[in-house]
Design a protein around this motif. Sequence first.
Motif, PDB file in Angstrom:
ATOM      1  N   GLY A   9     -18.188  32.410  -1.557  1.00  0.00           N
ATOM      2  CA  GLY A   9     -17.625  33.401  -2.466  1.00  0.00           C
ATOM      3  C   GLY A   9     -17.578  32.992  -3.919  1.00  0.00           C
ATOM      4  O   GLY A   9     -17.210  33.790  -4.774  1.00  0.00           O
ATOM      5  N   VAL A  10     -17.922  31.721  -4.245  1.00  0.00           N
ATOM      6  CA  VAL A  10     -17.900  31.254  -5.634  1.00  0.00           C
ATOM      7  C   VAL A  10     -19.339  31.099  -6.110  1.00  0.00           C
ATOM      8  O   VAL A  10     -20.131  30.371  -5.504  1.00  0.00           O
ATOM      9  N   ASN A  11     -19.673  31.771  -7.202  1.00  0.00           N
ATOM     10  CA  ASN A  11     -21.024  31.775  -7.744  1.00  0.00           C
ATOM     11  C   ASN A  11     -21.066  30.970  -9.034  1.00  0.00           C
ATOM     12  O   ASN A  11     -20.219  31.153  -9.904  1.00  0.00           O
ATOM     13  N   LEU A  12     -22.036  30.058  -9.155  1.00  0.00           N
ATOM     14  CA  LEU A  12     -22.094  29.179 -10.324  1.00  0.00           C
ATOM     15  C   LEU A  12     -22.301  29.953 -11.612  1.00  0.00           C
ATOM     16  O   LEU A  12     -21.534  29.801 -12.573  1.00  0.00           O
ATOM     17  N   SER A  13     -23.311  30.784 -11.693  1.00  0.00           N
ATOM     18  CA  SER A  13     -23.625  31.485 -12.944  1.00  0.00           C
ATOM     19  C   SER A  13     -22.600  32.564 -13.270  1.00  0.00           C
ATOM     20  O   SER A  13     -22.327  32.840 -14.433  1.00  0.00           O
ATOM     21  N   ARG A  14     -21.994  33.174 -12.253  1.00  0.00           N
ATOM     22  CA  ARG A  14     -21.042  34.250 -12.494  1.00  0.00           C
ATOM     23  C   ARG A  14     -19.619  33.735 -12.704  1.00  0.00           C
ATOM     24  O   ARG A  14     -18.913  34.169 -13.602  1.00  0.00           O
ATOM     25  N   LYS A  62      -9.481  28.700 -12.320  1.00  0.00           N
ATOM     26  CA  LYS A  62      -8.503  28.731 -11.235  1.00  0.00           C
ATOM     27  C   LYS A  62      -9.084  29.509 -10.061  1.00  0.00           C
ATOM     28  O   LYS A  62      -9.534  30.643 -10.213  1.00  0.00           O
ATOM     29  N   ILE A  63      -9.073  28.883  -8.874  1.00  0.00           N
ATOM     30  CA  ILE A  63      -9.710  29.457  -7.693  1.00  0.00           C
ATOM     31  C   ILE A  63      -8.708  29.529  -6.545  1.00  0.00           C
ATOM     32  O   ILE A  63      -8.157  28.499  -6.127  1.00  0.00           O
ATOM     33  N   ALA A  64      -8.466  30.738  -6.029  1.00  0.00           N
ATOM     34  CA  ALA A  64      -7.636  30.908  -4.839  1.00  0.00           C
ATOM     35  C   ALA A  64      -8.487  30.658  -3.600  1.00  0.00           C
ATOM     36  O   ALA A  64      -9.690  30.964  -3.576  1.00  0.00           O
ATOM     37  N   LEU A  65      -7.865  30.079  -2.558  1.00  0.00           N
ATOM     38  CA  LEU A  65      -8.576  29.729  -1.334  1.00  0.00           C
ATOM     39  C   LEU A  65      -8.055  30.538  -0.152  1.00  0.00           C
ATOM     40  O   LEU A  65      -6.861  30.840  -0.067  1.00  0.00           O
ATOM     41  N   GLU A  66      -8.955  30.855   0.751  1.00  0.00           N
ATOM     42  CA  GLU A  66      -8.582  31.598   1.956  1.00  0.00           C
ATOM     43  C   GLU A  66      -9.381  31.057   3.130  1.00  0.00           C
ATOM     44  O   GLU A  66     -10.603  30.890   3.038  1.00  0.00           O
ATOM     45  N   ARG A  67      -8.677  30.780   4.219  1.00  0.00           N
ATOM     46  CA  ARG A  67      -9.347  30.280   5.418  1.00  0.00           C
ATOM     47  C   ARG A  67      -9.588  31.437   6.375  1.00  0.00           C
ATOM     48  O   ARG A  67      -8.668  32.190   6.701  1.00  0.00           O
ATOM     49  N   ARG A  68     -10.824  31.575   6.825  1.00  0.00           N
ATOM     50  CA  ARG A  68     -11.201  32.583   7.811  1.00  0.00           C
ATOM     51  C   ARG A  68     -11.867  31.871   8.973  1.00  0.00           C
ATOM     52  O   ARG A  68     -13.060  31.554   8.919  1.00  0.00           O
ATOM     53  N   ILE A  71     -14.093  28.497   4.725  1.00  0.00           N
ATOM     54  CA  ILE A  71     -13.223  28.594   3.553  1.00  0.00           C
ATOM     55  C   ILE A  71     -13.907  29.487   2.521  1.00  0.00           C
ATOM     56  O   ILE A  71     -15.086  29.306   2.214  1.00  0.00           O
ATOM     57  N   PHE A  72     -13.133  30.432   1.983  1.00  0.00           N
ATOM     58  CA  PHE A  72     -13.633  31.316   0.937  1.00  0.00           C
ATOM     59  C   PHE A  72     -12.819  31.093  -0.332  1.00  0.00           C
ATOM     60  O   PHE A  72     -11.607  30.839  -0.277  1.00  0.00           O
ATOM     61  N   GLY A  73     -13.493  31.166  -1.468  1.00  0.00           N
ATOM     62  CA  GLY A  73     -12.830  31.014  -2.756  1.00  0.00           C
ATOM     63  C   GLY A  73     -12.949  32.282  -3.581  1.00  0.00           C
ATOM     64  O   GLY A  73     -13.971  32.972  -3.529  1.00  0.00           O
ATOM     65  N   HIS A  74     -11.890  32.561  -4.337  1.00  0.00           N
ATOM     66  CA  HIS A  74     -11.897  33.705  -5.257  1.00  0.00           C
ATOM     67  C   HIS A  74     -11.463  33.216  -6.632  1.00  0.00           C
ATOM     68  O   HIS A  74     -10.354  32.699  -6.793  1.00  0.00           O
ATOM     69  N   VAL A  75     -12.354  33.321  -7.621  1.00  0.00           N
ATOM     70  CA  VAL A  75     -12.035  32.866  -8.972  1.00  0.00           C
ATOM     71  C   VAL A  75     -11.090  33.865  -9.631  1.00  0.00           C
ATOM     72  O   VAL A  75     -11.456  35.014  -9.865  1.00  0.00           O
ATOM     73  N   GLU A  76      -9.864  33.393  -9.913  1.00  0.00           N
ATOM     74  CA  GLU A  76      -8.853  34.265 -10.509  1.00  0.00           C
ATOM     75  C   GLU A  76      -8.957  34.327 -12.026  1.00  0.00           C
ATOM     76  O   GLU A  76      -8.660  35.353 -12.629  1.00  0.00           O
TER      77      GLU A  76
END
Length: 328
Positions: free
Chosen positions: A243-248, A291-297, A301-306
């Motif tokens: 879920g975390v993209n380097l360029s974006r 800052k990246i929020a983490l979620e375990r599924r 592990i998925f990350g969301h850049v806040e």
Amino acid sequence: MSLPQPLGTPELYHLRSTLGVTEPILYASIGFPPSESPSWFTLHQENVSLRLRKILSLPSRLLMAVVTVGSDMYVLGGSVSGKPTSDVNLIDCRFHTSRSLPSMKRTRSRAVAGAIDGNIYVIGGCTKNSDDWAEAFDVKTQTWRGMPGVLPRAHWEGLFVTSAVMDDKIFVLEPYTTCLVFDPKVGALVQWDDGGELKKLWQASSCVVDDMLYTIDLGRSLKHPIIVYDPKAKEKRWRPVYGVNLSRDLRPLVAYYDSKMANLGGKLLILVGSIAMPFSHCESEQVWCVKIALERRGDEIFGHVESTEVVLKSNKCPSIELSRTVTL
């Protein structure tokens, strides 16, 4: 997120803790070589933006080891005028005060350290000696003791890259052979059986969240810029954080030269030093905060850049020595 201002009494902080209104606060040691030695900064809210605020008169040294326990930071050894020191300082982050603690038995520079069960263990950063190459500091009694027999078999002088505390053990990344692990219950520093896999992608910009190790992998060996390692997993290998993209999401890392990662209340927080480059987004030397929020599924592990924003600007290249989180 805001930095609590010193409100006068320890009783008030005890009340805040009792009411459960404490929060994690990031501290970062940043220098501006070659003219300025490192100083402590805190991350705080300024209007709607995050900013790094410099704190004067708190001890920060090159190549020091730092351990956090609650609202305190322990500064262990480091380099003073190019020479290693045995000095130990306790920083009370509630009031931004500092006091000296009993010195270590050895002078140490670029050692590693971790807090486990009321003891602070510091390892290496000096030539080998079987009596006190590793030492333990009892936080309650404020005393040091040597740890005989802790030496590993490898032949090097203990100048480490980084370390991490997981599963009540200290995992150590050293530059030459493999990864090491120190178990206080055993009292020995040994090669980690799966150290080859751990060492493969582990680097200094890393931190532990929920007993798992996160680090940056700009080479995208697993096709994702953030990866995670679980030392307790049956299959011990690096896994991608989806879920975390380097360029974006991680634009500052395109022109970066320095970064440090920290656990901020269960989220990943990355401080990135970016240089001014033609045709890049950087118009000056900057420190960015991601800052990246983490979620375990399940097992993933998925990350969301806040947020991604500039928290410090300078006309000199900032060197981010380390970042740590305390609870206030």
